[in-house]
Design a protein around this motif. Structure first.
Motif, PDB file in Angstrom:
ATOM      1  N   ALA A 109      19.694   2.332 -95.441  1.00 35.79           N
ATOM      2  CA  ALA A 109      19.804   0.886 -95.640  1.00 35.79           C
ATOM      3  C   ALA A 109      21.179   0.395 -95.178  1.00 35.79           C
ATOM      4  N   ASP A 110      21.200  -0.612 -94.337  1.00 37.40           N
ATOM      5  CA  ASP A 110      22.453  -1.237 -93.907  1.00 37.40           C
ATOM      6  C   ASP A 110      22.818  -2.291 -94.951  1.00 37.40           C
ATOM      7  N   GLU A 111      23.676  -1.903 -95.896  1.00 40.19           N
ATOM      8  CA  GLU A 111      23.988  -2.791 -97.013  1.00 40.19           C
ATOM      9  C   GLU A 111      24.717  -4.061 -96.575  1.00 40.19           C
ATOM     10  N   SER A 112      25.299  -4.052 -95.393  1.00 36.86           N
ATOM     11  CA  SER A 112      25.991  -5.259 -94.926  1.00 36.86           C
ATOM     12  C   SER A 112      25.027  -6.412 -94.691  1.00 36.86           C
ATOM     13  N   LEU A 113      23.748  -6.104 -94.464  1.00 34.46           N
ATOM     14  CA  LEU A 113      22.768  -7.161 -94.217  1.00 34.46           C
ATOM     15  C   LEU A 113      22.556  -8.040 -95.448  1.00 34.46           C
ATOM     16  N   THR A 148      29.616 -13.385 -99.316  1.00 34.63           N
ATOM     17  CA  THR A 148      28.854 -13.580-100.554  1.00 34.63           C
ATOM     18  C   THR A 148      27.498 -12.892-100.451  1.00 34.63           C
ATOM     19  N   GLU A 149      27.038 -12.390-101.581  1.00 34.45           N
ATOM     20  CA  GLU A 149      25.741 -11.724-101.628  1.00 34.45           C
ATOM     21  C   GLU A 149      24.641 -12.776-101.527  1.00 34.45           C
ATOM     22  N   ILE A 150      23.704 -12.577-100.594  1.00 29.82           N
ATOM     23  CA  ILE A 150      22.662 -13.571-100.339  1.00 29.82           C
ATOM     24  C   ILE A 150      21.699 -13.689-101.514  1.00 29.82           C
ATOM     25  N   ASN A 208      13.356  -6.979 -91.861  1.00 30.88           N
ATOM     26  CA  ASN A 208      12.491  -8.158 -91.770  1.00 30.88           C
ATOM     27  C   ASN A 208      12.585  -9.015 -93.024  1.00 30.88           C
ATOM     28  N   ASP A 209      12.544  -8.359 -94.198  1.00 30.87           N
ATOM     29  CA  ASP A 209      12.665  -9.099 -95.455  1.00 30.87           C
ATOM     30  C   ASP A 209      14.044  -9.734 -95.593  1.00 30.87           C
ATOM     31  N   THR A 210      15.067  -8.948 -95.274  1.00 29.71           N
ATOM     32  CA  THR A 210      16.445  -9.362 -95.520  1.00 29.71           C
ATOM     33  C   THR A 210      16.910 -10.437 -94.552  1.00 29.71           C
ATOM     34  N   GLY A 242      17.372 -11.707 -98.235  1.00 27.71           N
ATOM     35  CA  GLY A 242      18.643 -11.091 -98.600  1.00 27.71           C
ATOM     36  C   GLY A 242      18.510  -9.659 -99.060  1.00 27.71           C
ATOM     37  N   ASP A 243      17.285  -9.121 -99.105  1.00 24.61           N
ATOM     38  CA  ASP A 243      17.034  -7.722 -99.452  1.00 24.61           C
ATOM     39  C   ASP A 243      15.551  -7.449 -99.280  1.00 24.61           C
TER      40      ASP A 243
END
Length: 253
Positions: free
Chosen positions: A61-65, A72-74, A109-111, A117-118
Motif C-alpha cells: 500500500a502506498d500510504e502517501s495516497l 492532511t489525511e483525506i 481506484n478507491d483512494t 482517500g483509502d
C-alpha cells in the motif's frame, strides 16, 4: 463498493501518521483474547484464526495516497462497535495473476479514482486463501480496529458502513464459485471476528448506523445483497447459509 457514510463536521478523529507498523497476524492467541475480554472460547478462537494475513505494508500500500497535497489525511478514521459482518466480491474485472497487484489497483481506484482517500473494504481474500488488510485503522490496534476493539468505518455498503465490517473476495463470482481456499479463509476470518465481537453467526441484527441513524434488520453475517439491490457477492450469496453454519461450528470447536 460505495461511498463512505457522511460524518458530521467536527466529529472526525485526529489525523495520524502515514508510516505503517507491523500488525499482529492472529488475534486468537489466549493473551490477546484475555486483553480484549471478548473471546469466550480461546481454543476455538485459535482455530478460527488459522488464516494468513498480509498487512498493508506486505501487499505494498502506498500510504502517501491517503494524504492531500497539503499533508492532511483525506479520510481520517472513525471507529464504532461492530454490529454486523458483510461479504462482497470485488467484481473488479482484473486479469492480473498477482493478487497483491489487484489489491493495489483496487486501493488506488478507491483512494484516488473515486476520491475516498483509502480502500473501502476492511479485509480482502484472494483465490489462494490469503487475507489482506484493507482500510487503514491506525497504529494502535489490530487490523481494522482501534486499541479498544472498535471497527474503523469503511465504504462498502452505501448508508450502512459504520459498525458494518466489509470482507471482499477478489474476483468476479457472478457465475463462478469461490475457490475452496478462499472460502475456507472466509469462514476462518468470519469465525474469528464473530467470536471476538460476540456476534451470533446464525442470528440477525437490528443494525442502526451510529452516524446517520439509518436502520435495517439483516443477518449478523450476510452478503451485500442483504443491504442493497446488487448481484454482490455473486454465487457466494446462495452459499451464505452454509457459511454461517460452518462459522458457528468452528466457534464451537
Amino acid at each position: 463498493m460505495t461511498v463512505p457514510d457522511s460524518i458530521p463536521a467536527g466529529s472526525r478523529s485526529p489525523a495520524r501518521t502515514a508510516s505503517p507498523v507491523p500488525r499482529r497476524v492472529f488475534l486468537g492467541a489466549l493473551g490477546v483474547a484475555a486483553a480484549l475480554s471478548v473471546v469466550p472460547h480461546p481454543a476455538a478462537a485459535a482455530a478460527s484464526a488459522a488464516y494468513t494475513l498480509r498487512s498493508r505494508a506486505a501487499w505494498g500500500a502506498d500510504e502517501s495516497l491517503r494524504y492531500a497535497a497539503d499533508g492532511t489525511e483525506i479520510w481520517p478514521p472513525e471507529y464504532y462497535p461492530v454490529q454486523t459482518l458483510t461479504v462482497h466480491h470485488t467484481a473488479d474485472g482484473s486479469t492480473d495473476p498477482d493478487p497483491a497487484a489487484v489489491v493495489r489497483a483496487i486501493y488506488r481506484n478507491d483512494t484516488v479514482g473515486k476520491g475516498y482517500g483509502d480502500i473501502g473494504y476492511n479485509f480482502l481474500i484472494d483465490r489462494n486463501g490469503l487475507v489482506y488488510e484493507g482500510r487503514w485503522s491506525g497504529t494502535d490496534g489490530t487490523p481494522a480496529h482501534d486499541a479498544s476493539g472498535r471497527l474503523v468505518t469503511g465504504a462498502h455498503v452505501q448508508g450502512y458502513n459504520s459498525g458494518n465490517l466489509g470482507i471482499a473476495l477478489l474476483g468476479t463470482l457472478t457465475t463462478t464459485p469461490a475457490t475452496t481456499a478462499a472460502r475456507t479463509a472466509l469462514i476462518q476470518l468470519l469465525a474469528e471476528l464473530a467470536e471476538r465481537h460476540a456476534i451470533a453467526p446464525l442470528g440477525k441484527v437490528s443494525y442502526v448506523n451510529p452516524v446517520s441513524g439509518a436502520a435495517l434488520v439483516a443477518p449478523a453475517i450476510g452478503g451485500h445483497r442483504h443491504w442493497a439491490a446488487t448481484d454482490c457477492p455473486g454465487t457466494v450469496f446462495a452459499d451464505m447459509p452454509a457459511i454461517r453454519t460452518e462459522v458457528a461450528a468452528l466457534i464451537q470447536g
